[in-house]
Scaffold this motif. Structure first.
Motif, PDB file in Angstrom:
ATOM      1  N   VAL A 200      53.104 -53.216 -38.548  1.00  0.00           N
ATOM      2  CA  VAL A 200      52.461 -52.241 -37.669  1.00  0.00           C
ATOM      3  C   VAL A 200      53.564 -51.392 -36.692  1.00  0.00           C
ATOM      4  O   VAL A 200      53.309 -50.472 -36.080  1.00  0.00           O
ATOM      5  CB  VAL A 200      51.429 -52.769 -37.074  1.00  0.00           C
ATOM      6  N   SER A 201      54.892 -51.730 -36.887  1.00  0.00           N
ATOM      7  CA  SER A 201      55.941 -51.120 -36.131  1.00  0.00           C
ATOM      8  C   SER A 201      56.384 -50.039 -36.856  1.00  0.00           C
ATOM      9  O   SER A 201      56.383 -49.935 -38.073  1.00  0.00           O
ATOM     10  CB  SER A 201      56.938 -52.171 -35.673  1.00  0.00           C
ATOM     11  N   GLN A 202      57.533 -49.263 -36.261  1.00  0.00           N
ATOM     12  CA  GLN A 202      58.091 -48.225 -36.796  1.00  0.00           C
ATOM     13  C   GLN A 202      57.278 -47.277 -37.444  1.00  0.00           C
ATOM     14  O   GLN A 202      57.350 -46.822 -38.537  1.00  0.00           O
ATOM     15  CB  GLN A 202      59.415 -48.766 -37.527  1.00  0.00           C
ATOM     16  N   VAL A 203      56.086 -46.819 -36.845  1.00  0.00           N
ATOM     17  CA  VAL A 203      55.463 -45.881 -37.428  1.00  0.00           C
ATOM     18  C   VAL A 203      55.356 -44.743 -36.717  1.00  0.00           C
ATOM     19  O   VAL A 203      55.204 -44.503 -35.570  1.00  0.00           O
ATOM     20  CB  VAL A 203      53.943 -46.350 -37.458  1.00  0.00           C
ATOM     21  N   PRO A 204      55.273 -43.264 -37.470  1.00  0.00           N
ATOM     22  CA  PRO A 204      55.363 -42.111 -36.626  1.00  0.00           C
ATOM     23  C   PRO A 204      54.113 -41.768 -35.799  1.00  0.00           C
ATOM     24  O   PRO A 204      53.153 -42.513 -36.052  1.00  0.00           O
ATOM     25  CB  PRO A 204      55.502 -41.068 -37.882  1.00  0.00           C
ATOM     26  N   LEU A 205      54.117 -40.990 -34.776  1.00  0.00           N
ATOM     27  CA  LEU A 205      52.897 -40.473 -34.468  1.00  0.00           C
ATOM     28  C   LEU A 205      52.443 -39.167 -34.756  1.00  0.00           C
ATOM     29  O   LEU A 205      53.263 -38.528 -35.615  1.00  0.00           O
ATOM     30  CB  LEU A 205      53.332 -40.370 -32.768  1.00  0.00           C
ATOM     31  N   GLY A 206      51.482 -38.818 -34.313  1.00  0.00           N
ATOM     32  CA  GLY A 206      50.912 -37.504 -34.650  1.00  0.00           C
ATOM     33  C   GLY A 206      49.464 -37.307 -35.278  1.00  0.00           C
ATOM     34  O   GLY A 206      49.028 -38.645 -35.800  1.00  0.00           O
ATOM     35  N   ASP A 207      48.863 -36.369 -35.418  1.00  0.00           N
ATOM     36  CA  ASP A 207      47.299 -36.366 -35.850  1.00  0.00           C
ATOM     37  C   ASP A 207      47.249 -37.125 -37.048  1.00  0.00           C
ATOM     38  O   ASP A 207      46.042 -37.784 -37.207  1.00  0.00           O
ATOM     39  CB  ASP A 207      46.513 -35.153 -35.808  1.00  0.00           C
ATOM     40  N   ALA A 208      47.789 -36.766 -38.043  1.00  0.00           N
ATOM     41  CA  ALA A 208      47.788 -37.395 -39.471  1.00  0.00           C
ATOM     42  C   ALA A 208      47.779 -38.840 -39.613  1.00  0.00           C
ATOM     43  O   ALA A 208      47.335 -39.582 -40.464  1.00  0.00           O
ATOM     44  CB  ALA A 208      48.633 -36.594 -40.360  1.00  0.00           C
ATOM     45  N   TRP A 209      48.757 -39.149 -38.580  1.00  0.00           N
ATOM     46  CA  TRP A 209      48.856 -40.750 -38.734  1.00  0.00           C
ATOM     47  C   TRP A 209      47.979 -41.589 -38.026  1.00  0.00           C
ATOM     48  O   TRP A 209      47.929 -42.960 -38.393  1.00  0.00           O
ATOM     49  CB  TRP A 209      50.329 -40.941 -37.967  1.00  0.00           C
ATOM     50  N   ARG A 210      47.360 -41.191 -36.987  1.00  0.00           N
ATOM     51  CA  ARG A 210      46.280 -42.041 -36.026  1.00  0.00           C
ATOM     52  C   ARG A 210      46.897 -43.353 -35.852  1.00  0.00           C
ATOM     53  O   ARG A 210      46.234 -44.425 -36.202  1.00  0.00           O
ATOM     54  CB  ARG A 210      44.938 -41.751 -37.169  1.00  0.00           C
ATOM     55  N   SER A 211      48.052 -43.354 -35.109  1.00  0.00           N
ATOM     56  CA  SER A 211      48.757 -44.323 -34.945  1.00  0.00           C
ATOM     57  C   SER A 211      49.301 -44.930 -33.445  1.00  0.00           C
ATOM     58  O   SER A 211      50.137 -45.239 -33.308  1.00  0.00           O
ATOM     59  CB  SER A 211      49.938 -44.204 -35.750  1.00  0.00           C
TER      60      SER A 211
END
Length: 239
Positions: A200-211
Motif C-alpha cells: 500500500v506504499s509508494q502510491v500516487p495521489l490524485g482523484d483517480a487514485w483515491r489513495s
C-alpha cells in the motif's frame, strides 16, 4: 514508476475502464487504466499482491504522455500518472471462453486445478466484485485480473465469502481438493504485515487514485484481518 512509450498492437479492451495496451520503457506491455471503480489504488495494491503469491500479473504505476497514445485522441483518458497491469500472452478472459468450449477447442480437463484453487483463495481474500479470470489456452493456468472494484467497504473485514469466478465448461468445485486449498491459503498467510505495508506504499495521489494515507492503511489492516481468518472461511469450499 515506468514510462509508457507507444501503443501496443493489441485491440483495446471493452471493459468498464477502457484499458489500452501500451509498451513501456522496461520493454513490457501493460494494460493501462486511468479510472476504475474504487480508484487506481485498488488495482495497484491487488496487482502487487497477486504477483507476490503467483495469482495474477503485476501492476505498476505508469507515466503516460501524449506521445505514447494514438494521435486520434481515442485513448486520451489515459494521460497522466495511471496504473498498468502486465500483459500475458496466450490467455483468454473466462467470459469469452464459451465459444471455444462449444467448438471443442477448449477440452474438458484443460484447466489446471492448482491455479484455480489459488485464484479462488486470492479473490476470496480480496473480496473482489466484478470478478474475472484469465485462462492460458496452452497450460490451463488460471489467474486473477481486473481488481478495480476491491476495497469498497473497509469497515467490516468479516465475514469472508468464497468467491468462485465461473469458467465455462469447468466444474464449480475444480481446485477444491483440500491439499490444493490449504496450499493456496498458506501462500496468503505467508504475506506478512510488512508485505502489506509495502503493497500500500509508494502510491500516487490524485482523484483517480483515491489513495490518501488513511485509506491505504485501512486497506492493509482490512487485508491482515482477512488473511488471519482465511483458512476457516475457505473450509466451506474444500471438497
Amino acid at each position: 514508476m515506468v514510462e509508457a512509450l507507444a501503443e501496443a498492437p493489441l485491440a483495446p479492451s471493452r471493459s468498464y475502464s477502457r484499458p489500452s495496451a501500451l509498451v513501456a520503457i522496461d520493454g513490457k506491455t501493460y494494460w493501462t487504466k486511468g479510472d476504475v471503480q474504487q480508484g487506481l489504488v485498488a488495482e495497484l495494491i491487488a496487482g502487487r499482491l497477486a504477483a507476490k503469491i503467483g495469482a495474477g500479473p503485476l501492476a505498476k504505476v505508469l507515466r503516460v504522455t501524449s506521445m505514447a497514445l494514438p494521435a486520434d485522441g481515442s485513448a486520451n483518458h489515459l494521460l497522466g500518472i495511471v496504473c498498468g497491469v502486465e500483459h500475458l500472452e496466450g490467455v483468454v478472459n473466462a467470459r469469452e471462453l464459451q465459444p471455444l468450449v462449444a467448438s471443442g477447442q477448449l477440452r474438458a480437463g484443460a484447466v489446471e486445478p492448482r491455479s484455480r484453487a489459488k485464484t479462488v483463495v486470492f479473490q476470496s481474500w480480496l473480496g473482489v466484485n466484478d470478478q474475472q479470470v484469465l485462462v492460458n489456452l496452452t497450460t490451463g493456468r488460471v489467474c486473477s485480473i481486473d481488481h478495480g472494484d476491491c476495497f469498497g467497504n473497509l469497515s467490516n473485514p468479516l465475514p469472508i465469502s468464497v468467491v468462485i469466478t465461473p469458467i465455462p465448461g469447468v466444474a464449480h468445485n475444480l481446485g477444491s481438493d483440500p491439499s490444493l486449498v490449504d496450499e493456496a491459503v498458506k501462500t496468503v498467510q505467508a504475506i506478512t504485515d510488512t508485505d502489506l505495508l509495502h503493497a500500500v506504499s509508494q502510491v500516487p495521489l490524485g482523484d483517480a487514485w483515491r489513495s490518501p494515507p488513511d485509506r491505504r492503511l485501512a486497506v492493509a489492516r482490512w487485508l491482515a484481518v482477512r488473511r488471519d481468518n482465511l483458512a476457516s472461511a475457505m473450509a466451506e469450499w474444500r471438497n
